[in-house]
Design an enzyme around this catalytic site. Structure first.
Site, PDB file in Angstrom:
ATOM      1  CG  ASP A  10      -1.606   1.243   1.487  1.00  0.00           C
ATOM      2  OD1 ASP A  10      -2.329   1.663   0.565  1.00  0.00           O
ATOM      3  OD2 ASP A  10      -1.448   1.846   2.575  1.00  0.00           O
ATOM      4  CG  ASP A  12      -1.358   8.484   2.501  1.00  0.00           C
ATOM      5  OD1 ASP A  12      -0.492   8.641   3.386  1.00  0.00           O
ATOM      6  OD2 ASP A  12      -2.076   9.410   2.089  1.00  0.00           O
TER       7      ASP A  12
END
Ligand SMILES: [Mg+2]
Length: 259
Positions: A10, A12
Site C-alpha cells: 500500500d 499512504d
C-alpha cells in the site's frame, strides 16, 4: 508457510504519511529493488498516472520505476478490456483514469451514452457530469467505480473520497457499481500477472484493515499489517479475521526475517 517470493505494498500510511516518508518502509523497498526481489505498489488512487505515483515515491527516496505501480485506474481499464474490448466509456475522473483508459484503446466519450460508466476521484466534479453518468447508467451502461474509499486523508483533514462521489450515482440510479479497488480482490490477479507470481508466493503489506488487509484476505493471499497508518494493534486484535503477520514497522519485519 511457503517462502515469500514477492510483496505488494500500500502507499499512504505504509510508504509515507501524507508528505513524510516512512523511513523503515523506504529502506525496505530500496533493499528489495537493489536485490531484484519482486514487488509492486497497489493503490486505490485513480487520479494519478502510474508515472505520477512513481515520481511521488522517488521524491521520497524510493528507487522505483513506474512499472512497479498498479493503480485502481489501470486495473479498471484492464478489467473492462477483458470484459468488452473496444467498449465506449463515459468517465468521471482525473488524468490518471483518462490516461489508463486511453492507453488500453478505449473511446472515452463526452456523451451520456456509453457501454460503461466509470467513476474515479474527480476534484472538479460537476452536476452536469453526474447527470450524464446517471442518464447513461439508466440507459443500461455498466456502472464501475475505481474504489469505494469514503474519505481521503489530506493536509486539510479527511475529504470526500471516490466512494462518497460514487454514492450519489448509486442513490439516484438505484444501481450498485462494481468496485475495482481494495478491498475487492480484482487487483490481486492483475498484480500477480504483473510480477509473475502465484497467490501463495506474495504478502500484501498495508496499514488499513478495511482496505489492505481485507484485500489480501478476500483475495486469498497473506497479509502483513504495519502500525504506521490508520489502524493500530488494538483495533486489529478486535477483528474476526486477523492479518497473517503484524509488525510495528518494516524494520522489525526485516529483523524477524533474518532471525
Ligand atoms: Mg494506507
Amino acid at each position: 508457510m511457503e517462502p515469500i517470493k514477492g510483496y505488494l505494498f500500500d502507499l499512504d500510511g505504509t510508504m509515507y504519511a501524507g508528505t513524510e516518508p516512512i523511513h523503515a518502509a523506504v529502506d525496505f523497498v530500496n533493499e528489495l529493488e537493489a536485490t531484484g526481489f519482486p514487488y509492486l505498489f497497489v493503490t486505490n488512487n485513480a487520479s494519478m498516472t502510474q508515472q505520477q505515483v512513481a515520481d511521488k515515491l522517488i521524491s521520497m527516496g524510493v528507487h522505483v520505476k513506474a512499472e512497479r505501480v498498479l493503480t485502481s485506474a489501470m486495473a479498471t481499464a484492464h478489467y473492462i478490456e477483458k470484459m468488452s474490448p473496444g467498449a465506449t466509456v463515459y468517465m468521471i475522473g482525473e488524468q490518471g483514469l483518462r490516461i489508463a483508459l486511453e492507453e488500453r484503446g478505449f473511446h472515452v466519450t463526452d456523451e451520456a451514452k456509453a457501454d460503461y460508466v466509470v467513476i474515479g476521484l474527480d476534484r472538479h466534479i460537476t452536476y452536469e457530469k453526474l447527470a450524464k453518468a446517471a442518464i447513461a447508467i439508466r440507459s443500461g451502461a455498466r456502472f464501475i467505480s475505481t474504489n469505494g474509499d469514503i474519505a481521503i486523508p489530506t493536509e486539510r483533514g479527511l475529504l470526500p473520497g471516490n466512494g462518497a462521489l460514487t454514492s450519489v450515482l448509486t442513490v439516484t440510479t438505484e444501481k450498485e457499481p462494481f468496485f475495482i479497488g481494495k478491498p475487492e480482490p480484482v487487483m490481486i490477479d492483475i498484480a500477480l500477472e504483473m510480477i509473475g507470481l502465484q497467490k501463495g508466493d506474495v504478502v500484501m503489506v498495508g496499514d488499513n484493515y478495511h482496505t489492505d488487509i481485507l484485500f489480501g484476505i478476500n483475495g486469498g493471499i497473506r497479509t502483513l499489517h504495519v502500525n504506521s497508518g490508520v489502524h493500530g494493534p488494538a483495533f486489529i486484535q478486535e477483528q474476526e479475521k486477523l492479518p497473517t503477520y503484524m509488525v510495528e514497522s518494516l524494520d522489525e519485519w526485516k529483523h524477524e526475517k533474518k532471525g
